[in-house]
Motif scaffolding. Structure first.
Motif, PDB file in Angstrom:
ATOM      1  N   ARG A 107      40.026  31.978  51.320  1.00  0.00           N
ATOM      2  CA  ARG A 107      39.681  32.298  50.085  1.00  0.00           C
ATOM      3  C   ARG A 107      39.323  34.188  50.599  1.00  0.00           C
ATOM      4  O   ARG A 107      39.082  35.143  49.912  1.00  0.00           O
ATOM      5  N   GLU A 108      38.788  34.101  51.935  1.00  0.00           N
ATOM      6  CA  GLU A 108      38.643  35.453  52.520  1.00  0.00           C
ATOM      7  C   GLU A 108      40.040  36.850  52.710  1.00  0.00           C
ATOM      8  O   GLU A 108      39.720  37.696  52.098  1.00  0.00           O
ATOM      9  N   ALA A 109      40.951  35.804  52.913  1.00  0.00           N
ATOM     10  CA  ALA A 109      41.531  36.942  53.159  1.00  0.00           C
ATOM     11  C   ALA A 109      42.312  37.590  51.557  1.00  0.00           C
ATOM     12  O   ALA A 109      42.816  37.942  51.299  1.00  0.00           O
ATOM     13  N   ARG A 110      42.465  36.111  50.434  1.00  0.00           N
ATOM     14  CA  ARG A 110      42.607  36.542  49.429  1.00  0.00           C
ATOM     15  C   ARG A 110      41.390  37.985  48.686  1.00  0.00           C
ATOM     16  O   ARG A 110      42.220  38.827  47.861  1.00  0.00           O
ATOM     17  N   LEU A 111      40.450  37.839  49.210  1.00  0.00           N
ATOM     18  CA  LEU A 111      39.375  38.490  48.732  1.00  0.00           C
ATOM     19  C   LEU A 111      39.553  40.176  49.442  1.00  0.00           C
ATOM     20  O   LEU A 111      39.457  41.155  48.693  1.00  0.00           O
ATOM     21  N   LEU A 112      40.138  40.156  50.727  1.00  0.00           N
ATOM     22  CA  LEU A 112      39.907  41.564  51.541  1.00  0.00           C
ATOM     23  C   LEU A 112      41.946  41.616  50.645  1.00  0.00           C
ATOM     24  O   LEU A 112      41.939  42.878  50.691  1.00  0.00           O
ATOM     25  N   ALA A 113      42.786  40.959  50.519  1.00  0.00           N
ATOM     26  CA  ALA A 113      43.846  41.267  49.612  1.00  0.00           C
ATOM     27  C   ALA A 113      43.826  42.565  48.663  1.00  0.00           C
ATOM     28  O   ALA A 113      43.787  43.106  48.228  1.00  0.00           O
ATOM     29  N   ALA A 114      42.410  42.124  47.879  1.00  0.00           N
ATOM     30  CA  ALA A 114      41.957  42.288  47.080  1.00  0.00           C
ATOM     31  C   ALA A 114      41.579  43.863  47.034  1.00  0.00           C
ATOM     32  O   ALA A 114      41.569  44.815  45.997  1.00  0.00           O
ATOM     33  N   PHE A 115      40.812  44.002  48.080  1.00  0.00           N
ATOM     34  CA  PHE A 115      39.613  44.975  48.296  1.00  0.00           C
ATOM     35  C   PHE A 115      40.953  45.838  48.858  1.00  0.00           C
ATOM     36  O   PHE A 115      40.882  47.391  49.192  1.00  0.00           O
ATOM     37  N   THR A 116      42.542  44.932  49.362  1.00  0.00           N
ATOM     38  CA  THR A 116      42.797  46.543  50.417  1.00  0.00           C
ATOM     39  C   THR A 116      44.770  46.719  49.525  1.00  0.00           C
ATOM     40  O   THR A 116      44.934  47.534  49.867  1.00  0.00           O
ATOM     41  N   ALA A 117      44.764  46.220  48.914  1.00  0.00           N
ATOM     42  CA  ALA A 117      46.143  46.348  47.726  1.00  0.00           C
ATOM     43  C   ALA A 117      45.855  47.766  47.450  1.00  0.00           C
ATOM     44  O   ALA A 117      44.369  48.616  46.534  1.00  0.00           O
ATOM     45  N   ASP A 118      47.160  48.848  47.316  1.00  0.00           N
ATOM     46  CA  ASP A 118      47.056  49.670  46.830  1.00  0.00           C
ATOM     47  C   ASP A 118      47.517  49.930  44.815  1.00  0.00           C
ATOM     48  O   ASP A 118      48.388  48.939  44.720  1.00  0.00           O
ATOM     49  N   PRO A 119      46.068  49.372  44.250  1.00  0.00           N
ATOM     50  CA  PRO A 119      46.558  49.380  42.911  1.00  0.00           C
ATOM     51  C   PRO A 119      47.573  50.290  41.943  1.00  0.00           C
ATOM     52  O   PRO A 119      48.132  50.257  41.043  1.00  0.00           O
ATOM     53  N   LYS A 120      48.182  51.322  42.865  1.00  0.00           N
ATOM     54  CA  LYS A 120      49.129  52.481  43.138  1.00  0.00           C
ATOM     55  C   LYS A 120      50.937  51.961  42.629  1.00  0.00           C
ATOM     56  O   LYS A 120      51.110  52.184  41.739  1.00  0.00           O
ATOM     57  N   VAL A 121      50.847  50.839  43.446  1.00  0.00           N
ATOM     58  CA  VAL A 121      52.186  49.631  43.063  1.00  0.00           C
ATOM     59  C   VAL A 121      52.041  49.339  43.379  1.00  0.00           C
ATOM     60  O   VAL A 121      52.840  47.747  43.553  1.00  0.00           O
ATOM     61  N   TRP A 155      35.925  32.091  40.210  1.00  0.00           N
ATOM     62  CA  TRP A 155      35.232  33.245  39.244  1.00  0.00           C
ATOM     63  C   TRP A 155      35.103  34.441  40.231  1.00  0.00           C
ATOM     64  O   TRP A 155      35.373  35.234  40.078  1.00  0.00           O
ATOM     65  N   GLU A 156      34.566  34.429  41.936  1.00  0.00           N
ATOM     66  CA  GLU A 156      34.214  35.903  42.330  1.00  0.00           C
ATOM     67  C   GLU A 156      35.858  36.413  42.649  1.00  0.00           C
ATOM     68  O   GLU A 156      35.773  37.227  42.473  1.00  0.00           O
ATOM     69  N   VAL A 157      37.378  35.210  43.080  1.00  0.00           N
ATOM     70  CA  VAL A 157      38.577  35.477  42.849  1.00  0.00           C
ATOM     71  C   VAL A 157      38.950  36.490  41.770  1.00  0.00           C
ATOM     72  O   VAL A 157      39.272  37.466  42.087  1.00  0.00           O
ATOM     73  N   VAL A 158      38.632  35.901  41.201  1.00  0.00           N
ATOM     74  CA  VAL A 158      38.949  36.554  39.440  1.00  0.00           C
ATOM     75  C   VAL A 158      37.927  37.798  39.691  1.00  0.00           C
ATOM     76  O   VAL A 158      38.662  38.828  38.541  1.00  0.00           O
ATOM     77  N   ASP A 159      37.126  38.182  40.237  1.00  0.00           N
ATOM     78  CA  ASP A 159      35.857  38.548  39.055  1.00  0.00           C
ATOM     79  C   ASP A 159      36.523  40.238  40.215  1.00  0.00           C
ATOM     80  O   ASP A 159      36.724  41.241  40.196  1.00  0.00           O
ATOM     81  N   THR A 160      37.039  39.799  41.272  1.00  0.00           N
ATOM     82  CA  THR A 160      37.393  40.779  42.060  1.00  0.00           C
ATOM     83  C   THR A 160      38.707  41.239  41.972  1.00  0.00           C
ATOM     84  O   THR A 160      39.043  42.621  42.087  1.00  0.00           O
ATOM     85  N   VAL A 161      39.704  40.360  41.319  1.00  0.00           N
ATOM     86  CA  VAL A 161      40.727  40.952  41.118  1.00  0.00           C
ATOM     87  C   VAL A 161      41.337  41.950  39.968  1.00  0.00           C
ATOM     88  O   VAL A 161      42.346  42.822  39.751  1.00  0.00           O
ATOM     89  N   ALA A 162      39.927  41.270  38.864  1.00  0.00           N
ATOM     90  CA  ALA A 162      39.698  41.993  37.954  1.00  0.00           C
ATOM     91  C   ALA A 162      39.959  43.931  38.327  1.00  0.00           C
ATOM     92  O   ALA A 162      40.545  44.641  37.545  1.00  0.00           O
ATOM     93  N   ASP A 163      38.968  43.790  39.356  1.00  0.00           N
ATOM     94  CA  ASP A 163      38.412  45.984  40.028  1.00  0.00           C
ATOM     95  C   ASP A 163      39.945  45.772  39.962  1.00  0.00           C
ATOM     96  O   ASP A 163      40.399  46.990  39.393  1.00  0.00           O
ATOM     97  N   LEU A 164      40.583  45.234  40.548  1.00  0.00           N
ATOM     98  CA  LEU A 164      42.234  45.174  41.219  1.00  0.00           C
ATOM     99  C   LEU A 164      42.963  45.750  39.747  1.00  0.00           C
ATOM    100  O   LEU A 164      43.183  47.013  40.313  1.00  0.00           O
ATOM    101  N   PHE A 165      43.296  44.758  38.825  1.00  0.00           N
ATOM    102  CA  PHE A 165      44.127  45.327  37.647  1.00  0.00           C
ATOM    103  C   PHE A 165      43.486  46.456  36.935  1.00  0.00           C
ATOM    104  O   PHE A 165      44.665  46.937  36.883  1.00  0.00           O
TER     105      PHE A 165
END
Length: 223
Positions: free
Chosen positions: A70-84, A100-110
């Protein structure tokens, strides 16, 4: 070891494990968060780690996601590069969402990656609860963060909201309501059409659609 920009995914996960808390895991479950792979870190803690490691290594973010933690996936969404971030990667992440919390976090990234035009209709058509939630979380996010986007772009999503307003699944109906609310609050030009849809839904014979239509109370209509 304190993680930094050069840390590997394995080193970061080791640090996350050291910060874990069983007590926090129990608390997360009460909020409907999937805890099967949780270590028990708060989002405040994860944001702190994200600032330490920085958004410098997209491949590392992909490795963090692949761990399934869980935490690694949230951190992945926080630190992935949206440009690539690619569409294929976004779809893989969406397929794995189970909370739902993972969904809402990756929504920001996408949305940051500007994949919303392709993915919102695609995810809304998907019958899986968390994938469909992702579509409407992206709409809500776009309404708030894409300030330079024309209002017409957001208004174009209203028919999709109407189509799925009767989906009675908890995490979908809340995201549909959220999307409608955020569009309605975006600007005066968005307020009227969103309010009109809220009124229409509030008069529906479908109970879930009526519940979604209650957003009208926050958009300027009496209860």
């Amino acid at each position: 070891m304190t993680p930094g920009p050069a840390s590997t995914a394995e080193e970061i996960i080791e640090h996350l494990r050291a910060l874990g808390s069983d007590e926090n895991i129990a608390g997360m479950a009460r909020f409907g968060i999937a805890t099967e792979t949780a270590l028990g870190l708060s989002n405040v803690q994860l944001r702190r780690v994200a600032r330490m490691v920085k958004r410098t290594d997209h491949a590392r973010a992909l490795d963090l996601w692949t761990s399934g933690i869980r935490e690694a996936r949230l951190l992945a969404a926080f630190t992935a590069d949206p440009k690539v971030l690619t569409l294929a990667e976004a779809r893989q992440w969406a397929n794995a969402c189970n909370s739902w919390e993972v969904v809402d976090t990756v929504a920001d990234l996408f949305v940051g990656a500007r994949l919303e035009q392709v993915l919102i209709p695609e995810f809304a058509a998907d019958e899986r609860e968390f994938v469909r939630r992702l579509a409407f979380a992206m709409i809500a996010t776009a309404a708030v963060h894409l300030k330079k986007e024309p209002d017409s772009t957001l208004l174009a999503w209203l028919p999709l909201i109407e189509t799925h307003a009767a989906d009675e699944r908890n995490f979908v109906k809340k995201s549909v309501n959220w999307a409608l609310r955020q569009i309605g609050k975006r600007s005066p030009a968005c307020h009227g059409p969103a309010l009109a849809l809220a009124q229409k839904l509030a008069a529906s014979t479908d109970r879930t659609a009526r519940w979604t239509g209650k957003v009208r109370q926050r958009l300027g209509l009496p209860a």
